[in-house]
Write an enzyme that holds these catalytic residues in place. Structure first.
Site, PDB file in Angstrom:
ATOM      1  N   GLY A 185      -7.333  -0.767   8.928  1.00 34.18           N
ATOM      2  CA  GLY A 185      -6.687   0.303   8.015  1.00 34.18           C
ATOM      3  C   GLY A 185      -5.070   0.033   7.809  1.00 34.18           C
ATOM      4  O   GLY A 185      -4.432  -0.723   8.748  1.00 34.18           O
ATOM      5  N   TYR A 186      -4.477   0.636   6.787  1.00 31.38           N
ATOM      6  CA  TYR A 186      -3.183   0.395   6.499  1.00 31.38           C
ATOM      7  C   TYR A 186      -2.290   1.599   6.911  1.00 31.38           C
ATOM      8  O   TYR A 186      -2.569   2.631   6.136  1.00 31.38           O
ATOM      9  CB  TYR A 186      -3.201  -0.244   5.290  1.00 31.38           C
TER      10      TYR A 186
END
Length: 150
Positions: free
Chosen positions: A26-27
């Site tokens: 995830g970012y």
């Protein structure tokens, strides 16, 4: 410095003989690019510079508790994929990613190189598809935010 090219897939080879790993990432930020990633039972935080063929990358191991804490800060959808490592000669390995969930049916290949010259002179095998190295829509941070390109 990371030198990498990315491709779509024309034909998936028989995968049963290749090692693989399961990745969830995830970012936390897409400007700058800050990513958390779980690879099987290992955890990492990474920063990447902008660019296509050549980018700076910093990766640091973290523990499960740190990953779970940072997970709450993720700005977009998580990417989940199986990655297969396929030797393609000349010391190179194709990393075939088979995406799941929102990105289901997307398949990409990444190849890392020792230099820009090696990356630029690379001739892809027939089972590779279109070269998407310079197509920002296929960067993982954009896939996480916008999904599979049309």
């Amino acid at each position: 410095m990371e030198f990498q090219r990315k491709f779509l897939v024309n034909k998936v080879p028989e995968l049963s003989n290749y090692s693989n790993e399961y990745i969830t990432q995830g970012y936390i930020s897409t400007d700058p690019i800050i990513r958390i990633r779980q690879v099987d039972d290992q955890y990492f935080a990474s920063m990447k510079s902008f660019g296509h063929l050549a980018r700076e990358k910093f990766r640091m191991p973290i523990n499960k508790e740190q990953f779970e804490s940072l997970e709450k800060k993720v700005e977009s959808n998580f990417i989940k994929k199986h990655r297969y490592f396929i030797p393609i000669g000349n010391g190179l390995t194709a990393k075939l990613d088979i995406y799941e969930e929102d990105l289901n049916k997307l398949l990409t290949i990444e190849v890392n190189f020792a230099s820009r010259a090696q990356a630029e002179s690379f001739l892809a095998p027939d089972w590779f598809g279109a070269d998407i190295t310079h197509d920002s829509r296929y960067r993982n941070n954009n896939l996480a935010r916008f999904g599979v390109p049309n």
